[in-house]
Scaffold this motif. Structure first.
Motif, PDB file in Angstrom:
ATOM      1  N   PRO B  22       0.837  -1.211   0.000  1.00  0.00           N
ATOM      2  CA  PRO B  22       0.000   0.000   0.000  1.00  0.00           C
ATOM      3  C   PRO B  22       0.871   1.261   0.000  1.00  0.00           C
ATOM      4  O   PRO B  22       1.978   1.249   0.548  1.00  0.00           O
ATOM      5  CB  PRO B  22      -0.779  -0.119   1.314  1.00  0.00           C
ATOM      6  N   THR B  90      -7.808   1.206   0.653  1.00  0.00           N
ATOM      7  CA  THR B  90      -6.914   0.056   0.470  1.00  0.00           C
ATOM      8  C   THR B  90      -5.492   0.467   0.104  1.00  0.00           C
ATOM      9  O   THR B  90      -4.550  -0.245   0.425  1.00  0.00           O
ATOM     10  CB  THR B  90      -7.430  -0.866  -0.653  1.00  0.00           C
ATOM     11  N   ARG B  91      -5.358   1.590  -0.627  1.00  0.00           N
ATOM     12  CA  ARG B  91      -4.067   2.092  -1.124  1.00  0.00           C
ATOM     13  C   ARG B  91      -3.369   1.067  -2.019  1.00  0.00           C
ATOM     14  O   ARG B  91      -2.145   0.987  -2.054  1.00  0.00           O
ATOM     15  CB  ARG B  91      -3.129   2.477   0.021  1.00  0.00           C
ATOM     16  N   LEU B  92      -4.173   0.242  -2.717  1.00  0.00           N
ATOM     17  CA  LEU B  92      -3.602  -0.787  -3.596  1.00  0.00           C
ATOM     18  C   LEU B  92      -4.017  -0.547  -5.047  1.00  0.00           C
ATOM     19  O   LEU B  92      -5.027   0.098  -5.308  1.00  0.00           O
ATOM     20  CB  LEU B  92      -4.107  -2.173  -3.179  1.00  0.00           C
ATOM     21  N   ARG B 258      -4.956   5.730  -5.280  1.00  0.00           N
ATOM     22  CA  ARG B 258      -4.318   5.254  -4.051  1.00  0.00           C
ATOM     23  C   ARG B 258      -3.311   6.297  -3.544  1.00  0.00           C
ATOM     24  O   ARG B 258      -2.837   6.217  -2.423  1.00  0.00           O
ATOM     25  CB  ARG B 258      -3.661   3.890  -4.274  1.00  0.00           C
TER      26      ARG B 258
END
Lengths: 59, 456
Positions: B22, B90-92, B258
């Motif tokens: 992430p 999620t930062r994905l 993200r």
């Protein structure tokens, strides 16, 4: 130079944007408008990459 | 077979290794950067074709303006309320977000399918660029109803441009991408200059007072060209909404958002939508009307903005095709055995150049954009259901990871079932995705809950 390049680049874009309005108002003929737009475009493509390169070289 | 798929997946994982984690707090970007990214990305070669086709489909002026306002607002809201919140939580990237849900095998298949769909889009961009070269050189270009290549000169020019774009994508993607970033503001100027430059030809007064009258009678007059189906308000609303369906509803732009500090950064997408998908489409429509509705984006730009216009079409085609070919090469590399990336990109590029020779890819661009979004949309619905709905219904997250599935059979069934459902749905192609999206969401939640009950 670092300030001149972006200013000149922006000026070339604005000048390009102005050319069709000048044609619309009868100041430039259709051919003159198209030639002026081409010159402004070339100026942008010379100035903008130079500005980009200089900005990347700056620490 | 399973061993081969596992090997492909591990190669794909290595390819996307750099974005496995992430995004860290220190790497988050400002809102202005998102505004710039969107503004740069959505003034492309497709804009020369889409706006022009609205004129051919006989859209009325009021329907066009209202439809674009509304449709683009819906697109911005989709980024803001569907894509950005999941990205920020999620930062994905979508690839890593999907893996524990779909299973590594199905995620790899999704990635490759995306690459293939992108290749066809790059093919359309090469065709568009080719019309510019043919127009300046006085060579024949395809007729609006052509499916097959109409002349040898068209094939030679188009294939040569495809080879050139492929070479550029192989030789220096990053440097050229930086150069491409300076093209966006200039392209926008060319769109506006081309449209304003033909105002005298269309009879619009310099004080603009008769613009609406000219727009209703000479540009968007409600009369479709022969062979084109008529479009109304809702066609425009839905087209503007789904033009980037794979990015917002399909969640591809998780990769972008993200890096956002807040989900509200989705609103910055308006900086791309309104200049690119409203103003540029209006400008290309005006230019189309000025050349008597001839379906030739290169000729249109050349006739309305001179040589700068023809160069713009060429450069717009290249700046759109370049990252597309690069990404396609990257994704396809993982499914080939130890093949160098340049060879895969070359093969994908040559195939794309061959596709570009068929004029149908750009003459049916509106339909292709719809099919592209529709094909990937069910995966967006599955990811949405997994993120927002199923946790509230008590379902365990990350089903494929928990069960060790290479392919999540429920997701595969919903994906295939949704496409079949959309195929049979008695609606216009542009309207199929919305009921399809709702059906996919409901069906996936139902299957997941049913599976949990059966297991219990």
């Amino acid at each position: 130079m670092t300030r001149l390049l972006p200013a000149a680049g922006l000026a070339s874009l604005l000048a390009g944007l102005a050319t069709p309005f000048l044609h619309w108002h009868g100041v430039l003929s259709e051919n003159q408008f198209k030639q002026a737009l081409l010159v402004c475009s070339l100026a942008w493509f010379v100035l903008a990459p130079l500005w980009l390169v200089r900005r990347q070289r700056q620490p | 077979m399973a061993a081969e798929v596992t090997e492909i997946v591990s190669r794909m994982d290595r390819l996307y290794e750099y974005d496995r984690e992430p995004v860290a707090e220190s790497k988050l970007q400002s809102g202005g950067r998102f505004a710039g990214l969107f503004a740069g990305e959505h003034v492309a070669a497709t804009e020369f074709v889409i706006g022009a086709f609205f004129v051919l489909h006989g859209v009325r002026a009021a329907d066009l303006f209202l439809g674009l306002l509304l449709g683009n607002a819906l697109a911005v809201l989709s980024w803001t309320f569907i894509c950005a919140p999941i990205a920020v939580r999620t930062r994905l990237t979508l690839y890593w977000y999907l893996r524990p849900i779909l299973g590594s095998g199905l995620t790899a298949a999704y990635n490759v399918l995306n690459a293939l769909l992108f290749c066809v889009l790059a093919g359309a961009m090469i065709s568009v660029s080719s019309t510019a070269v043919c127009s300046v050189a006085g060579l024949a270009t395809p007729a609006p109803t052509d499916v097959w290549p109409a002349s040898l000169s068209w094939v030679l020019v188009t294939f040569a441009i495809g080879v050139l774009f492929t070479l550029l994508a192989i030789l220096g993607f990053e440097g050229l991408s930086r150069f491409a970033s300076v093209c966006s503001p200039w392209l926008f100027v060319i769109f506006v200059a081309g449209a304003v430059g033909v105002m005298p030809r269309l009879g619009v007064q310099p004080d603009f007072r008769n613009f609406w009258q000219v727009a209703e009678t000479r540009i968007w007059n409600g009369v479709p060209s022969p062979g084109q189906e008529p479009f109304g308000l809702w066609h425009i609303v839905f087209f503007a909404w789904f033009a980037n369906l794979a990015m917002h509803i399909g969640l591809s732009d998780l990769a972008l958002f993200r890096y956002a500090r807040s989900w509200k950064y989705g609103l910055w997408s308006a900086c791309g939508m309104y200049p690119g998908h409203m103003l540029a489409w209006i400008c290309s429509g005006i230019m189309m009307a000025a050349i008597n509705r001839e379906v030739n984006p290169g000729l249109m730009a050349y006739a309305c903005a001179g040589l700068a216009g023809a160069i713009a079409v060429m450069i717009a085609g290249w700046t759109t095709a370049n990252p597309t070919l690069y990404r396609a090469g990257l994704a396809l590399q993982s499914v080939t055995h130890n093949t160098a990336r340049w060879k895969v990109t070359a093969a994908a590029g040559l195939a794309t150049a061959a596709i570009a020779c068929f004029p149908v890819v750009f003459l049916k661009l509106l339909d292709y954009v719809a099919i592209y979004g529709l094909t990937l949309m069910p995966v967006g619905a599955i990811a949405f259901a997994e993120h927002w709905i199923l946790p509230r219904l008590g379902a365990e997250p990350e089903p494929a990871r928990r069960r060790g599935w290479l392919v999540n059979p429920l997701a595969l069934a919903v994906w295939a079932g949704t496409l079949l459902f959309c195929y049979w749905l008695p609606l216009h192609l542009f309207f199929k995705w919305l009921p399809g999206y709702l059906a996919a969401t409901v069906a996936y939640c139902g299957l997941r809950l049913l599976e949990r009950r059966t297991k219990a």
